[in-house]
Every structure is written in structure tokens, then in C-alpha cells.
Scaffold this active site. Structure first.
Site, PDB file in Angstrom:
ATOM      1  N   HIS A  47      36.408 -22.626  84.466  1.00 32.23           N
ATOM      2  CA  HIS A  47      35.529 -22.501  85.456  1.00 32.23           C
ATOM      3  C   HIS A  47      36.195 -23.722  86.569  1.00 32.23           C
ATOM      4  O   HIS A  47      35.136 -23.659  88.209  1.00 32.23           O
ATOM      5  CB  HIS A  47      34.470 -23.263  84.978  1.00 32.23           C
ATOM      6  CG  HIS A  47      33.488 -23.985  85.320  1.00 32.23           C
ATOM      7  ND1 HIS A  47      32.102 -23.157  85.617  1.00 32.23           N
ATOM      8  CD2 HIS A  47      32.517 -24.767  85.689  1.00 32.23           C
ATOM      9  CE1 HIS A  47      31.710 -23.804  85.736  1.00 32.23           C
ATOM     10  NE2 HIS A  47      31.335 -24.725  86.660  1.00 32.23           N
ATOM     11  N   GLU A  69      35.820 -15.959  83.450  1.00 29.49           N
ATOM     12  CA  GLU A  69      34.346 -17.034  82.327  1.00 29.49           C
ATOM     13  C   GLU A  69      33.750 -16.292  81.525  1.00 29.49           C
ATOM     14  O   GLU A  69      33.361 -17.059  80.522  1.00 29.49           O
ATOM     15  CB  GLU A  69      34.058 -17.835  83.759  1.00 29.49           C
ATOM     16  CG  GLU A  69      33.616 -19.154  82.986  1.00 29.49           C
ATOM     17  CD  GLU A  69      32.995 -19.251  84.303  1.00 29.49           C
ATOM     18  OE1 GLU A  69      33.314 -21.208  84.266  1.00 29.49           O
ATOM     19  OE2 GLU A  69      32.655 -18.918  85.404  1.00 29.49           O
ATOM     20  N   ASN A 434      68.538 -12.056  81.026  1.00 32.72           N
ATOM     21  CA  ASN A 434      69.654 -11.207  80.066  1.00 32.72           C
ATOM     22  C   ASN A 434      69.662 -11.286  78.875  1.00 32.72           C
ATOM     23  O   ASN A 434      70.236 -11.133  77.774  1.00 32.72           O
ATOM     24  CB  ASN A 434      70.973 -12.172  80.838  1.00 32.72           C
ATOM     25  CG  ASN A 434      72.102 -11.355  80.706  1.00 32.72           C
ATOM     26  OD1 ASN A 434      72.198 -10.474  81.047  1.00 32.72           O
ATOM     27  ND2 ASN A 434      73.039 -12.420  79.497  1.00 32.72           N
TER      28      ASN A 434
END
Length: 697
Positions: A47, A69, A434
Site C-alpha cells: 500500500h 494489493e 555455481n
């Protein structure tokens, strides 16, 4: 109206922080979907981000955040059931928001990503509860039963407004009176008002405002304002356009009738247009079509200025550091003491007495040392700022690779220089990818080896003297040394003879070679030979080094050592030829004298037996292309520098001594000179180049 530039840096910094918090909280919620308090926290952050972006006029960010929202609101009100698909889409939305904020940071404007697809999918999820989110409550003239709020128009402005209204009418446009009411708890009244004006000017012309534009910008009004607005839009579209701005409570719209307005002798309320603007607009309105008449000269000027500002902003990333107030207080106290010393040194009674002068200089030296420490601490930030982005990355990567990964982070409070923080992120990403891709095995393979199904990757940071150590380790298969050697032979990096003589530690370091990869096939994660060579290059550029420890089926550990700060360092000043050079002290192992008669040539390289071990030698005069001084025959001074477990002896002419130096960049035109890490200004005003010892190996 509102000065966009003065808020943009604050918006960028706070948006990054909010997005990071959203990532962290959403991961917490994914791990425990029963915790609705986490959802409430996510909703509050979303918000806030929506309100900030709407205030700044970033429509893509505001629109997408608003839709996300709605989903969060549905979860916390128990109208939507949480699914893995829902969480994935929310994460995808966060990725788009991060791209948009990054675009704002580098170009000054949104990337304007096409969000149609994700908005549609979010809409499908939202409508599982049978109804869309509640629209903001608006109030029009008909609903309130009034005809708007009275305007106080001076006699002087009345004729101008009537003239403009007549011209607009000829072009098929009407003049409306808009009364806009902000919410009672609105924090940025001027900003919200600016957004209203910006929206209006995009589809028409703001003719007049009360209070004046300057008063609104300075927040010299309560919670409402009135404008006269010329447009060909219907009232419904005007209302919708205004209500899209956050924290607007309601808007009342009515057709403007000058006969109903209050004529005031007060000249405090000024029209938005200047006299020149009025004349230009009146001429423009008679010559142009309705669509062309919508753009006022003032709006056009603002647009040009915005474009200019955007161009100036391009590629300029804001760099800020949040500092503890106690550190700033300490800095201020030291500066105060510095001023006291300056006053003492200016005193004739002090300068004429050698003992008093020496005391003052010693006092000055103590303060400058303390000041150095204080400034260094101000620049220091916790590595948590980098670490926080990795849990989300590991989560996505483990899903892509069908592996279960437990990321354990320790030492997040360890502090390093802000410059290091900015640069260390990419190398750590490569090392983590990796470890997850090459190191940790698939769940079924781990079970066969008697390991836990879930792999473990550790990320640990801790201070070690004047350096900071960051370790990336895993409990995977370890580096297949024989496979690495074979790949290196195939690529021509080493010979078969060299491979036979190479121990596991040396062989493991081959993975840092450019273009090297042990992946059998190219994927989105690895196999292209790009990654670990970038890690080594970046870390060495920061004055650090990397070590590898590996054991078959036990895992691997990458140990990164970095200097605490890159701004001020301890260095050894040396003389080569007629020039002075600085060698960073943390790269020096020891200084010794050698007998040049014992130097031998091996493969065209000078080598000496030092403490029963061969030591490669390098004449700094040859590297720097300067003549050696005449020295006593048979003697030479050598500075032994280190890079990991490698050592190299630099032959110099003479030593000056240890000194604290401030590193100055050579600039972009000399970046190609690998042997030089920068320069420093000496006490006598001369310049000494700083040797990058890592590049000499």
C-alpha cells in the site's frame, strides 16, 4: 507545481527498501501460509509503495501494485485461498516492479513494461472471490446536492477567464469547476495536488486555481482546492481521472458559470497562467483544433523541462548511505577539535615555541587519525544489504533446477565499505549459482550418497584484521578435479605434463579461467563459460583475492578476502628509477635483501631460491618502463607480495617507508592500464602511482 527532482532520489531509495521487504516477507509467507500477520505486513508495504509511485506519477508501478494489493486483501480477509501459483505470480509482479524502479533510477522514467498478461492472471485470481475490489468512494455534484464551492475571482482575472471560456467554447470545449477534497490523513498534500494537475493537463487546460499554484505547492491550503478546467471530456471521465490519484476523498464537478461566482478585491489568488501565457493561449485557441488546444504553453514548457531533466538524470544512479546519528555526532566533535587545533597553530605564542608547536602537531596527528577512523565508519554498511537479495534468488533457482536448497546466512551485521557493497553483489550471485547448479546434487543422488535430501549452502561474513572475509560453501559433490584438468587440457589452458604435476588446489583454481565451464550442456543457469572469471576479475579489482577448498562428495568452499575500505589505505612507498610508487600494505608479505648473483633464469623468468622455496622475481623498472638506479653490485631490495598462496618478489631501487594514502582514481581514460590501481598525492604535492600487485602474477 511540485519539483519532481527533489523527491526522485528519496523515491528510489525507499522503493528499493520496500521491494526488498516485500520479497523477504513473501518468502516468509510462502514458508508458513497460516501466518496472516505476515500478509498484513505485506499489504501495508504494498500500500505504501502504491501511494509513493502514484504520487510520483509512475503509473505502471502504481497499477500493478494496486492489483497485487487486491490479492493480498483477499487473502487476509479469507476470501481467497493461497496457492503456489498465486505466490509465483506475486513474485513475478515483484520482479517487474524491480525492473521499473531500476529504470527510474537509471533513466528518470518508467520502463513501461507491458503488464497486460500479469494483470489478466491477477484478475483471474482476484475474481475467485466473486467480486472485484471496492472502488474509492467519489462524490459528484448530483450526489452531494451542491453546485461546487465558491471561487474568489478578482475583477482583474474575470475578463481573462471569460475570454478563455469563449475561445474554448468555439473549439467545442467546456469549462468545468472542479472542487477536489483530499483525505484528512493525507501526508503529502502538495504532491497529491501536483498529480491531480498533471492528470488534468494531459487531457485539457487548467485555466485558474484557488488557492494559487504557488500556495498549493507550498502546502498553504487546508485539504481542498478548486480549479477551472477546460476540456472536451465528459464529467465521468474527469472524475475517474482525478480519483485515480491516491488519497483523494472526493471531487465535485459542475459547469462553470461566471455569474454565480464571488468577485473578490483580494489579489492573493493568482491564475496559473502568466500574462504571456494568456495571450499565447488565446491566439492558439483560435488557430488550432480542439485536440491541439488541450496542451497549454505552461504544460509544454514543463514537458520540455521534464525531458531535459530526464536526459540529465540518465545513467545517474543515486548513492546514499544511512548513518547512525552517534557516528555523525562523533564526526562533528572531531571537526570541532580540528578547528581548535587550527586556532592554536595560528597563535604566535605557539608557533614561536618549538615545544608547543610539536605538541600541537602531535595533537593534530591524533585528531586526523581519529577523523580517518570516523569517516571510514560512516562509509561502512552491513553486508546484510547484499545478503538480503539472495534468499529470493536461491528460492527461484532451486525451483528451476528441481533441487531443495537450504540457504544459511551468518554474519550479516559485518560492515564493509559502501564501494565494496556496490561491487560485491554480482560475484556472490555467480558463486551461489555455481554452488547450487554444479555443487549441490539432485535429491535422489543425495539420498543414494547417504546425504539429506535437502542441500545446504552457507553464506558467511566476518572481519579478519584489516580485511573482511566472505565464504560461500556447500555440502555438495565438490569440484571434480580430474574433469577440470581434462577440460583445461582440451581448451589448451595447460599441458598434460602440467596437469600431472598440479595438486587439487591448483587444479580447482582453473575454473576461474575465462570461458571455462564443466557443464556438459548449456542451460539458463550455466554452461556458457561466463561467471567465475567475472568473479575473480571483480574481486581483484577491489583489491581482494579468492581461495578454493574442495573435497569430493563433501562440498566446496570459496573464500573471498576484501579490504575494509577502498578510500584510505596503508601503503609502502618505494623508489624505482626517478619515480615514487605505492604498494598496498595488505598485499605485502615481507621485505628482504637478496644477492643478485643467486638469480637464475628458468623458462626466461628470473627465479631465486628463498627459504628453500623458488621465488619468481619481477623488476618493477621493466613493468613501469623506467631506468633502474645504479646500485651496489650484487645487492637488491625485494618486496615480496602475495595473492592467495602465490608469492612474487618485486625488485625495487630503494624504500621510503610506510604511509597512509588516499586513493584517487585515474579516470576512465586510463582504465586499461592494469598494473596501476590508482594514484595518490604526496605531502610535497607530487603524485605517486599505486601498483596493482594482483595484475603482476
Amino acid at each position: 507545481m511540485l519539483d519532481f527532482e527533489q523527491y526522485i532520489d528519496i523515491f528510489i531509495d525507499e522503493s528499493k527498501e520496500h521491494l526488498q521487504n516485500l520479497n523477504e516477507r513473501l518468502m516468509d509467507y510462502e514458508a508458513n501460509t497460516e501466518n496472516l500477520e505476515t500478509v498484513n505486513e505485506i499489504f501495508r508495504i504494498a500500500h505504501t509503495l502504491k501511494g509513493m509511485s502514484a504520487t510520483m506519477g509512475f503509473e505502471t508501478i502504481a497499477t500493478l501494485t494496486h492489483k497485487m494489493e487486491n490479492i493480498l486483501d483477499g487473502i487476509r480477509s479469507h476470501k481467497l485461498q493461497t496457492t503456489s501459483e498465486m505466490v509465483d505470480i506475486l513474485f513475478e509482479g515483484l520482479d517487474i516492479l524491480e525492473e521499473e524502479v531500476k529504470s527510474v533510477e537509471t533513466t528518470g522514467s518508467e520502463k513501461k513494461t507491458d503488464i497486460t498478461n500479469i494483470m489478466s492472471r491477477l484478475d483471474d485470481i482476484e475474481h475467485q472471490r466473486g467480486s472485484s475490489s471496492v472502488k474509492p468512494t467519489t462524490a459528484t455534484v448530483e450526489e452531494t446536492g451542491g453546485d461546487g464551492r465558491d471561487l474568489e475571482i478578482s475583477e482583474e482575472d474575470k475578463e481573462t477567464i471569460i475570454s478563455v471560456a469563449e475561445q474554448m467554447a468555439e473549439n467545442g470545449m467546456k469549462v468545468f469547476k472542479l472542487w477536489v477534497k483530499l483525505e484528512d490523513n493525507c501526508m503529502l498534500k502538495a504532491a497529491r495536488s501536483f498529480l491531480v494537475f498533471k492528470s488534468l493537463e494531459s487531457k485539457g487546460e487548467v485555466v485558474y486555481s484557488h488557492p494559487s499554484a504557488d500556495d498549493i505547492e507550498d502546502e498553504k491550503f487546508e485539504d481542498s482546492f478548486t480549479v477551472l478546467y477546460a476540456t472536451d471530456l465528459p464529467t465521468e471521465e474527469i472524475e475517474t481521472m482525478i480519483m485515480e490519484v491516491s488519497e483523494i476523498e472526493k471531487v465535485e464537478i459542475s459547469e462553470f458559470d461566471i455569474s454565480k461566482e464571488t468577485i473578490s478585491e483580494d489579489k492573493g489568488s493568482e491564475p496559473i497562467m502568466t500574462e504571456d501565457d494568456k495571450q499565447i493561449q488565446a491566439e492558439t485557441a483560435t488557430k488550432t483544433q480542439p485536440s491541439e488546444a488541450k496542451t497549454a504553453p505552461r504544460a509544454a514548457a514543463k514537458e520540455k523541462q521534464a525531458d531535459a531533466d530526464s536526459g540529465a538524470k540518465k545513467n545517474k544512479a543515486g548513492k546514499t548511505v544511512r548513518v547512525d546519528i552517534d557516528r555523525l555526532d562523533n564526526l562533528m566533535n572531531l571537526v570541532s577539535e580540528l578547528i581548535i587545533v587550527k586556532t592554536r597553530l595560528e597563535d604566535d605564542a605557539i608557533s614561536s615555541n618549538p615545544q608547543n608547536m610539536n605538541d600541537a602537531v602531535e595533537y593534530l596527528e591524533r585528531i586526523t587519525t581519529s577523523l580517518h577512523d570516523a569517516v571510514t565508519k560512516v562509509r561502512m554498511v552491513p553486508v546484510e544489504r547484499v545478503f538480503n537479495r539472495f534468499p529470493r534468488m536461491v528460492r527461484d533457482l532451486s525451483k528451476d533446477l528441481n533441487k531443495e536448497i537450504d540457504l544459511v546466512m551468518m554474519g550479516e551485521e559485518t560492515e564493509v565499505d559502501r564501494t565494496v557493497i556496490d561491487e560485491i553483489g554480482d560475484p556472490l550471485i555467480h558463486l551461489l549459482r555455481n554452488s547450487i547448479d554444479h555443487g549441490v546434487e539432485l535429491p535422489e543422488v543425495r539420498l543414494e550418497k547417504g546425504k539429506k535430501e535437502k542441500g545446504k549452502v552457507n553464506l558467511n561474513a566476518y572481519p579478519d584484521g584489516n580485511t573482511v572475509v566472505i565464504e560461500v560453501s556447500d555440502d555438495g559433490a565438490g569440484i571434480n578435479v580430474e574433469k577440470v584438468k581434462q577440460k583445461a587440457i582440451d581448451k589448451g589452458l595447460i599441458t598434460i605434463e602440467q596437469a600431472r604435476e598440479m595438486d587439487s588446489s591448483k587444479a580447482a583454481e582453473l575454473i576461474f579461467a575465462p570461458g571455462f565451464s564443466t557443464a556438459d550442456k548449456v542451460s539458463d543457469v550455466s554452461g556458457r563459460g561466463v561467471g567465475l572469471d567475472v568473479v575473480l576479475t571483480k574481486i581483484e579489482a577491489l583489491g581482494g583475492n579468492v581461495e578454493i577448498e574442495t573435497e569430493k562428495d563433501k562440498g566446496s568452499r570459496f573464500i573471498i578476502r576484501l579490504p575494509l575500505t577502498l578510500a584510505i589505505i596503508q601503503a609502502l612507498l618505494v623508489i624505482v628509477g626517478n619515480e615514487k610508487y605505492a604498494i598496498p600494505l595488505n598485499n605485502i608479505k615481507e621485505i628482504t635483501d637478496i644477492n643478485t648473483k643467486e638469480i637464475r633464469l628458468i623458462e626466461q623468468k628470473e627465479v631465486i631460491l628463498y627459504r628453500d622455496n623458488p621465488l619468481n622475481l619481477l623488476r618493477l623498472s621493466e613493468v613501469m618502463d623506467c631506468e633502474e638506479q645504479n646500485r651496489i653490485e650484487g645487492e637488491a631490495t625485494v618486496v615480496i607480495v602475495k595473492k592467495g598462496d602465490k608469492e612474487l618478489g618485486l625488485i625495487i631501487d630503494s624504500l621510503i617507508g610506510q604511509q597512509e594514502i588516499v586513493i584517487k582514481s585515474l579516470g576512465k581514460y586510463l582504465n586499461f592500464v592494469k598494473e596501476i590501481a590508482g594514484a595518490t598525492i604526496l605531502g610535497n604535492g607530487g603524485v605517486a602511482l599505486i601498483i596493482d600487485t594482483n595484475s603482476l602474477f
